[in-house]
Structures are given as C-alpha cells and as structure tokens.
Design a protein around this motif. Structure first.
Motif, PDB file in Angstrom:
ATOM      1  N   PRO A 118       0.840  -1.212   0.000  1.00  0.00           N
ATOM      2  CA  PRO A 118       0.000   0.000   0.000  1.00  0.00           C
ATOM      3  C   PRO A 118       0.870   1.255   0.000  1.00  0.00           C
ATOM      4  O   PRO A 118       1.868   1.333   0.728  1.00  0.00           O
ATOM      5  CB  PRO A 118      -0.809  -0.114   1.292  1.00  0.00           C
ATOM      6  N   MET A 119       0.477   2.231  -0.807  1.00  0.00           N
ATOM      7  CA  MET A 119       1.217   3.495  -0.881  1.00  0.00           C
ATOM      8  C   MET A 119       0.246   4.666  -0.813  1.00  0.00           C
ATOM      9  O   MET A 119      -0.864   4.605  -1.350  1.00  0.00           O
ATOM     10  CB  MET A 119       2.032   3.582  -2.171  1.00  0.00           C
ATOM     11  N   ARG A 120       0.700   5.722  -0.167  1.00  0.00           N
ATOM     12  CA  ARG A 120      -0.062   6.967  -0.096  1.00  0.00           C
ATOM     13  C   ARG A 120       0.940   8.084   0.176  1.00  0.00           C
ATOM     14  O   ARG A 120       1.520   8.171   1.253  1.00  0.00           O
ATOM     15  CB  ARG A 120      -1.113   6.897   1.017  1.00  0.00           C
ATOM     16  N   PHE A 121       1.166   8.943  -0.812  1.00  0.00           N
ATOM     17  CA  PHE A 121       2.144  10.016  -0.674  1.00  0.00           C
ATOM     18  C   PHE A 121       1.812  11.135  -1.655  1.00  0.00           C
ATOM     19  O   PHE A 121       1.015  10.954  -2.583  1.00  0.00           O
ATOM     20  CB  PHE A 121       3.567   9.486  -0.943  1.00  0.00           C
ATOM     21  N   CYS A 122       2.427  12.273  -1.439  1.00  0.00           N
ATOM     22  CA  CYS A 122       2.289  13.409  -2.353  1.00  0.00           C
ATOM     23  C   CYS A 122       3.554  13.514  -3.199  1.00  0.00           C
ATOM     24  O   CYS A 122       4.658  13.237  -2.717  1.00  0.00           O
ATOM     25  CB  CYS A 122       2.086  14.709  -1.578  1.00  0.00           C
ATOM     26  N   ILE A 123       3.386  13.931  -4.439  1.00  0.00           N
ATOM     27  CA  ILE A 123       4.528  14.103  -5.346  1.00  0.00           C
ATOM     28  C   ILE A 123       4.312  15.354  -6.180  1.00  0.00           C
ATOM     29  O   ILE A 123       3.175  15.682  -6.546  1.00  0.00           O
ATOM     30  CB  ILE A 123       4.711  12.855  -6.247  1.00  0.00           C
ATOM     31  N   ASP A 124       5.394  16.067  -6.440  1.00  0.00           N
ATOM     32  CA  ASP A 124       5.296  17.263  -7.280  1.00  0.00           C
ATOM     33  C   ASP A 124       4.700  16.901  -8.639  1.00  0.00           C
ATOM     34  O   ASP A 124       5.146  15.934  -9.271  1.00  0.00           O
ATOM     35  CB  ASP A 124       6.679  17.891  -7.494  1.00  0.00           C
ATOM     36  N   ARG A 125       3.740  17.690  -9.071  1.00  0.00           N
ATOM     37  CA  ARG A 125       3.160  17.447 -10.395  1.00  0.00           C
ATOM     38  C   ARG A 125       4.199  17.636 -11.490  1.00  0.00           C
ATOM     39  O   ARG A 125       4.196  16.921 -12.499  1.00  0.00           O
ATOM     40  CB  ARG A 125       1.986  18.405 -10.642  1.00  0.00           C
ATOM     41  N   ASP A 126       5.119  18.576 -11.286  1.00  0.00           N
ATOM     42  CA  ASP A 126       6.102  18.912 -12.314  1.00  0.00           C
ATOM     43  C   ASP A 126       7.519  18.784 -11.780  1.00  0.00           C
ATOM     44  O   ASP A 126       7.763  18.816 -10.564  1.00  0.00           O
ATOM     45  CB  ASP A 126       5.886  20.344 -12.806  1.00  0.00           C
ATOM     46  N   GLU A 127       8.461  18.667 -12.691  1.00  0.00           N
ATOM     47  CA  GLU A 127       9.865  18.710 -12.319  1.00  0.00           C
ATOM     48  C   GLU A 127      10.179  20.074 -11.698  1.00  0.00           C
ATOM     49  O   GLU A 127       9.564  21.088 -12.036  1.00  0.00           O
ATOM     50  CB  GLU A 127      10.725  18.466 -13.565  1.00  0.00           C
ATOM     51  N   HIS A 128      11.136  20.092 -10.787  1.00  0.00           N
ATOM     52  CA  HIS A 128      11.402  21.296 -10.006  1.00  0.00           C
ATOM     53  C   HIS A 128      11.915  22.430 -10.892  1.00  0.00           C
ATOM     54  O   HIS A 128      12.811  22.248 -11.715  1.00  0.00           O
ATOM     55  CB  HIS A 128      12.427  21.003  -8.912  1.00  0.00           C
ATOM     56  N   VAL A 129      11.323  23.602 -10.701  1.00  0.00           N
ATOM     57  CA  VAL A 129      11.703  24.812 -11.429  1.00  0.00           C
ATOM     58  C   VAL A 129      12.004  25.903 -10.410  1.00  0.00           C
ATOM     59  O   VAL A 129      11.192  26.151  -9.505  1.00  0.00           O
ATOM     60  CB  VAL A 129      10.568  25.277 -12.376  1.00  0.00           C
ATOM     61  N   LYS A 130      13.128  26.557 -10.542  1.00  0.00           N
ATOM     62  CA  LYS A 130      13.456  27.666  -9.640  1.00  0.00           C
ATOM     63  C   LYS A 130      12.473  28.814  -9.830  1.00  0.00           C
ATOM     64  O   LYS A 130      11.977  29.059 -10.935  1.00  0.00           O
ATOM     65  CB  LYS A 130      14.874  28.180  -9.906  1.00  0.00           C
ATOM     66  N   GLN A 131      12.201  29.521  -8.744  1.00  0.00           N
ATOM     67  CA  GLN A 131      11.306  30.664  -8.809  1.00  0.00           C
ATOM     68  C   GLN A 131      11.836  31.695  -9.802  1.00  0.00           C
ATOM     69  O   GLN A 131      13.006  32.064  -9.784  1.00  0.00           O
ATOM     70  CB  GLN A 131      11.160  31.303  -7.422  1.00  0.00           C
ATOM     71  N   GLY A 132      10.965  32.131 -10.698  1.00  0.00           N
ATOM     72  CA  GLY A 132      11.353  33.096 -11.717  1.00  0.00           C
ATOM     73  C   GLY A 132      11.876  32.477 -12.992  1.00  0.00           C
ATOM     74  O   GLY A 132      12.089  33.189 -13.975  1.00  0.00           O
ATOM     75  N   GLU A 133      12.092  31.171 -12.989  1.00  0.00           N
ATOM     76  CA  GLU A 133      12.562  30.471 -14.178  1.00  0.00           C
ATOM     77  C   GLU A 133      11.396  29.766 -14.876  1.00  0.00           C
ATOM     78  O   GLU A 133      10.304  29.638 -14.326  1.00  0.00           O
ATOM     79  CB  GLU A 133      13.644  29.450 -13.811  1.00  0.00           C
ATOM     80  N   THR A 134      11.634  29.288 -16.077  1.00  0.00           N
ATOM     81  CA  THR A 134      10.600  28.561 -16.809  1.00  0.00           C
ATOM     82  C   THR A 134      10.992  27.118 -17.099  1.00  0.00           C
ATOM     83  O   THR A 134      10.117  26.263 -17.291  1.00  0.00           O
ATOM     84  CB  THR A 134      10.275  29.259 -18.140  1.00  0.00           C
ATOM     85  N   LEU A 135      12.287  26.833 -17.141  1.00  0.00           N
ATOM     86  CA  LEU A 135      12.761  25.491 -17.443  1.00  0.00           C
ATOM     87  C   LEU A 135      13.056  24.729 -16.155  1.00  0.00           C
ATOM     88  O   LEU A 135      13.454  25.333 -15.144  1.00  0.00           O
ATOM     89  CB  LEU A 135      14.025  25.544 -18.301  1.00  0.00           C
TER      90      LEU A 135
END
Length: 282
Positions: A118-135
């Motif tokens: 059984p698993m239950r966890f949260c995960i970022d929807r997107d790959e990490h992006v620095k604040q103010g960046e787009t990539l």
C-alpha cells in the motif's frame, strides 16, 4: 390520482413533480423538457486505449491535488515491487544504435510479487523549477536535490514512489500507456550534441507536452530531464541515487528503467529532480 397525491403531500416539491409527470402521461401531453441522458445499464468492462490515459486521469488528478500541498498530487494505491513487462515489438529491431533500448509496444504488465505494498504520498506534479525560471532545474545531484526538497518541507522521492507515480496501479510501462509515442513526451531527440561534442540543452517548460502525464496526472516522467531519486533502503547506510525517466535522447524512457551507475554527487546538463512528501492523514 393527481388530487390524491396533492392531498397527501402538498408541501413536497418532489411529489408535485411526480404528480405532474403522471398527469401528463394520462392526458397524452408530451413534456417539452429534454429527458436527462442515462448511462447504459451494466456496461461491459473495457480497457482504455493507451492514448486516452492522460484524459482519463485529469479529473481524478484534480481531486487528488486538493489533498496535498500546492503543486503536488496524491498517489494512492497498491504498488507491485516485482513486475513483468514484456516487450512484444522493439522499435529499432535487432540492429542499430538504439536496439534493445526502446520498446514500441508492451504486453499488459503482470505483478510477480506475492503481495502488493500500500502506498499513499504526495509528489510534485512537475519537475522542479526555480522561482522566476521557466525550465526545470538541471545540473542537480542527489545530494543537491535532498537539500532543496528539505528546504521546502519535502523530501526526495524514493524509487518505488517514483515508479508508482509514473505507472499507476495498472503498472503501465510508459506513463501514458503500453505503446511508445515519440510525440507524447520530450524524448527521442536525435540532435543531441554540438560540433564540439557538448550535449545540447533541449529542456522544455513543464506542461509543454500535455499527453506526457501519468495516471495520477504527474507530468514529464518520461524524458525532459533525468530525475534524481533515492533508491529504496537496503540497509542503514546513506541514500544511494537512481536516475529515472531518462532525458530527451532516444532511451528507455519507461517507468521502471533506472540509471544507477553514478554516485550521489554526480550532476550534468540532463539531471533534475522533483520532490515527494508524506500525505496528510484523512
């Protein structure tokens, strides 16, 4: 009958509506309001086509996101530690530079474990992006990812968590289904190096490929940047890295594939990460 129903329950709007419908039937009056659509009774079970997995995941992913911190989604279900994923058609045949790396189509996956976890966890929807960046971030090692996730009150994902978030309960080889789709994700690029031999940066912003989404709605788990995760603990030693999802080159790019030859300090133009967190209790 109309008089009797009104006498018994004059206060009930529901009964009044029923009485009106019965009166219309008795008088031969056809209602001008369209009848609500009814789903067919007991539909036969079907297996959705791989190309539809993203569309089917959007609604539940929206609901799951409300359970986790902003920007994260909930992954919940039973994970199979040992899976059989049989390739029935190789994309490149028996010859060529990428032979054996890219499967065009898999048979449905089979769980070989005696029990699921059984698993239950949260995960970022997107790959990490620095604040103010787009990539998405790159040149990130496992140790750098651990530090950044901790600073945000999160942690790096374990490999099993990443696998489950990518494949879902059906253990899909690719986040979007059983068949490889070169246009679904930022992968299978062949213009990889400059004349000087340096890797060309082909990162794209999160969400640039809408169909590159897992059954939980997690995006870009195949291609874009290769993500640093912590291998599941095998003792009391420090965490060891696995690199997941591959990047924009023609590679395996399937959910269970992992690059484990680098140490926890390795980073390159292709390496990024996303974070996980324990899910709030109900």
């Amino acid at each position: 009958m109309l008089s009797l129903l009104r006498t018994l329950a004059p206060w009930s709007a529901v009964v009044s509506l029923v009485a009106l419908a019965l009166a219309n039937v008795g008088l031969g009056v056809r209602s001008t309001a369209p009848a609500p659509a009814e789903p067919p009774a007991d539909p036969a079970p079907t297996t959705p086509a791989p190309g539809l997995m993203t569309q089917l995941a959007e609604a539940p992913a929206t609901a799951r996101a409300a359970t986790c911190p902003t920007g994260m989604v909930l992954a919940v279900g039973d994970y199979c530690p040992k899976v059989e994923q049989r390739c029935v058609r190789d994309l490149d045949g028996k010859k060529g530079r990428f032979s054996g790396f890219r499967c065009a189509e898999y048979a449905p996956s089979k769980c070989l474990s005696s029990q699921r976890r059984p698993m239950r966890f949260c995960i970022d929807r997107d790959e990490h992006v620095k604040q103010g960046e787009t990539l998405p971030d790159n040149h990130v090692s496992l140790r750098m990812a651990e530090k950044q996730c901790a600073a945000e009150g999160k942690r790096v994902c374990r490999e099993s968590e990443w696998n489950f978030a990518c494949e879902g309960p059906e253990m899909l080889p690719y986040p979007y289904g059983l068949s490889r789709d070169a246009s679904a994700c930022n992968a299978d690029r062949r213009d990889l190096v400059t004349p000087e031999g340096k890797l060309i940066d082909h990162r794209v912003p999160p969400g640039s490929h809408p169909r590159c989404a897992s059954p939980f709605g997690v995006r870009d788990m195949a291609g874009n940047v290769e993500e640093m995760v912590a291998r599941d603990p095998r003792g009391l030693g420090p965490t060891e890295p696995a690199m997941k999802g591959a990047y924009w080159q023609p590679s395996r790019n399937h959910c269970r594939a992992a690059q484990t030859k680098h140490d926890a300090w390795y980073h390159g133009p292709e390496t990024g990460f996303r974070c996980c967190a324990d899910a709030p209790t109900d």
